[in-house]
Motif scaffolding. Structure first.
Motif, PDB file in Angstrom:
ATOM      1  N   HIS A 119      -6.452  -5.774  16.345  1.00  0.00           N
ATOM      2  CA  HIS A 119      -5.478  -6.609  16.672  1.00  0.00           C
ATOM      3  C   HIS A 119      -5.231  -7.419  18.145  1.00  0.00           C
ATOM      4  CE1 HIS A 119      -1.373  -7.865  17.393  1.00  0.00           C
ATOM      5  NE2 HIS A 119      -1.149  -7.005  18.462  1.00  0.00           N
ATOM      6  N   LEU A 120      -5.596  -6.601  19.172  1.00  0.00           N
ATOM      7  CA  LEU A 120      -5.196  -7.223  20.596  1.00  0.00           C
ATOM      8  C   LEU A 120      -6.393  -8.226  20.786  1.00  0.00           C
ATOM      9  CD1 LEU A 120      -4.125  -4.404  22.645  1.00  0.00           C
ATOM     10  CD2 LEU A 120      -2.791  -6.071  21.855  1.00  0.00           C
ATOM     11  N   GLY A 121      -7.616  -8.087  20.480  1.00  0.00           N
ATOM     12  CA  GLY A 121      -8.576  -8.996  20.803  1.00  0.00           C
ATOM     13  C   GLY A 121      -8.427 -10.232  19.880  1.00  0.00           C
ATOM     14  N   HIS A 122      -7.933 -10.252  18.778  1.00  0.00           N
ATOM     15  CA  HIS A 122      -7.596 -11.330  17.914  1.00  0.00           C
ATOM     16  C   HIS A 122      -6.415 -12.029  18.370  1.00  0.00           C
ATOM     17  CE1 HIS A 122     -10.444 -10.013  14.420  1.00  0.00           C
ATOM     18  NE2 HIS A 122     -11.079 -11.029  15.026  1.00  0.00           N
ATOM     19  N   PHE A 123      -5.394 -11.434  18.601  1.00  0.00           N
ATOM     20  CA  PHE A 123      -4.236 -11.817  19.351  1.00  0.00           C
ATOM     21  C   PHE A 123      -4.213 -12.649  20.484  1.00  0.00           C
ATOM     22  CE2 PHE A 123      -0.667 -11.613  22.196  1.00  0.00           C
ATOM     23  CZ  PHE A 123       0.566 -11.941  21.526  1.00  0.00           C
ATOM     24  N   ALA A 124      -5.185 -12.111  21.455  1.00  0.00           N
ATOM     25  CA  ALA A 124      -5.610 -12.986  22.844  1.00  0.00           C
ATOM     26  C   ALA A 124      -6.483 -14.410  22.352  1.00  0.00           C
ATOM     27  CB  ALA A 124      -6.656 -12.161  23.503  1.00  0.00           C
ATOM     28  N   LEU A 125      -7.302 -14.142  21.311  1.00  0.00           N
ATOM     29  CA  LEU A 125      -8.288 -15.043  21.106  1.00  0.00           C
ATOM     30  C   LEU A 125      -7.400 -16.443  20.433  1.00  0.00           C
ATOM     31  CD1 LEU A 125     -11.289 -16.337  20.901  1.00  0.00           C
ATOM     32  CD2 LEU A 125     -11.246 -15.292  18.440  1.00  0.00           C
ATOM     33  N   THR A 126      -6.515 -15.920  19.718  1.00  0.00           N
ATOM     34  CA  THR A 126      -5.705 -16.760  18.931  1.00  0.00           C
ATOM     35  C   THR A 126      -4.762 -17.682  19.843  1.00  0.00           C
ATOM     36  OG1 THR A 126      -5.523 -15.617  16.931  1.00  0.00           O
ATOM     37  CG2 THR A 126      -3.886 -17.324  17.229  1.00  0.00           C
ATOM     38  N   GLY A 127      -4.291 -16.860  20.823  1.00  0.00           N
ATOM     39  CA  GLY A 127      -3.276 -17.372  21.877  1.00  0.00           C
ATOM     40  C   GLY A 127      -4.142 -18.597  22.844  1.00  0.00           C
ATOM     41  N   LEU A 128      -5.249 -18.175  22.863  1.00  0.00           N
ATOM     42  CA  LEU A 128      -5.963 -19.041  23.987  1.00  0.00           C
ATOM     43  C   LEU A 128      -6.716 -19.992  23.275  1.00  0.00           C
ATOM     44  CD1 LEU A 128      -8.015 -16.077  25.869  1.00  0.00           C
ATOM     45  CD2 LEU A 128      -6.416 -17.591  26.796  1.00  0.00           C
ATOM     46  N   LEU A 129      -6.747 -20.119  21.856  1.00  0.00           N
ATOM     47  CA  LEU A 129      -7.153 -21.489  21.170  1.00  0.00           C
ATOM     48  C   LEU A 129      -6.329 -22.090  20.574  1.00  0.00           C
ATOM     49  CD1 LEU A 129     -10.456 -19.938  19.662  1.00  0.00           C
ATOM     50  CD2 LEU A 129     -10.379 -21.434  21.679  1.00  0.00           C
TER      51      LEU A 129
END
Length: 299
Positions: A119-129
């Protein structure tokens, strides 16, 4: 919507850029392979770059490799910076990578491994892209969940990192429930923009490397029963591919296999657990995720 959908139904992807996490094996590999064959420029975003180079060599089309370790927010930020530098637009972000039933351990940032990675890794990646997707009509964020979101699953706000007690299945269930709640809340935020949508998918029971961390008491029966209850990775990737490419897909939908118990079969529109639709919990999870990752979304 058709329940006879196969990879042959994936429309032409020429001119599109697709980022697929965890794409060197299993579901991610098959997802990336089909997108590349249909003409997309595909980025394999993975932790093991050597394996990914070997995977890319087995694909046809424009395929590149991007180092990404979802257990490290520093790595997530570095990968996002690389991707932003290389691509002015991203059409598809497929949050596929994941871990399952790991022993109790933490990520580089101190998060419980399954919640932190899935969850958190993908949450961060999505927000940054996301600002690379927002200007692109028809762009999509597809996040892969699991039937495990129904099993002993809840968002444990009082102990998100399982510091007081730990259960592999319950921690996995929390992470996969979080994937869905993230998708539904993201879609609400995207709706006002009208260009990008958020969709979720699950592969049913697919015969991949994912259960390798399961206790032997779980792993061995699965190995014996696999031919009877699972489908191969190519079939398991179809719900993700449909969520990513079918023109009829709408934001906030969830795709999975059409067979009994959604364990195998052609991809179709399915529903998730009642608690996954709880808007108050979705919003609370979003706020906590922003705080933990220090990533703010442009929506």
């Amino acid at each position: 919507m058709s329940e006879t959908w196969t990879e042959q139904d994936v429309p032409d992807q020429s001119g599109r850029v697709a980022v697929v996490t965890g794409a060197n094996t299993g579901l991610g590999f098959e997802t990336a392979r089909v997108l590349a064959e249909r003409g997309a420029s595909v980025v394999l975003a993975v932790r093991n770059t050597e394996k990914s180079k070997q995977a890319a060599a087995r694909m046809t089309g424009d395929v590149t490799v991007q180092p990404l370790d979802l257990t490290s927010l520093e790595s997530v930020r570095a990968a996002a910076a690389d991707l932003r530098a290389a691509h002015q637009r991203i059409d598809l972000l497929i949050n596929n990578a994941g871990v399952m039933y790991t022993p109790k351990q933490t990520t580089h940032d101190g998060f419980e491994m399954q919640f932190g990675t899935n969850h958190l890794g993908h949450f961060a990646l999505t927000g940054l892209l996301l600002d690379r997707l927002l200007p692109v009509p028809g762009s999509r964020v597809v996040t892969v969940s699991s039937v495990g979101h129904r099993i002993r699953a809840a968002i444990h706000f009082d102990d998100l990192q399982w510091e007081r007690s730990y259960g592999r299945a319950a921690a996995y269930g929390q992470s996969k429930l979080a994937n869905l709640m993230f998708t539904y809340e993201l879609q609400r935020r995207l709706a006002q923009h009208g260009t990008t949508v958020a969709v979720a998918a699950h592969p049913g029971m697919s015969n991949t490397e994912l259960p390798r961390n399961s206790p032997a008491v779980v792993r061995l029966p699965l190995t014996w029963l696999a031919p009877l209850i699972t489908q191969n990775a190519a079939r398991g990737s179809l719900p993700t591919l449909r969520a990513a490419t079918d023109p009829a897909v709408l934001g906030g939908q969830y795709y999975g296999p059409s067979g009994i118990g959604e364990t195998r079969g052609r991809p179709k529109l399915v529903t998730s657990s009642p608690q996954s639709y709880d808007i108050a919990i979705q919003r609370d999870l979003w706020a906590v995720s922003e705080d933990l990752t220090d990533v703010k979304f442009p929506v």
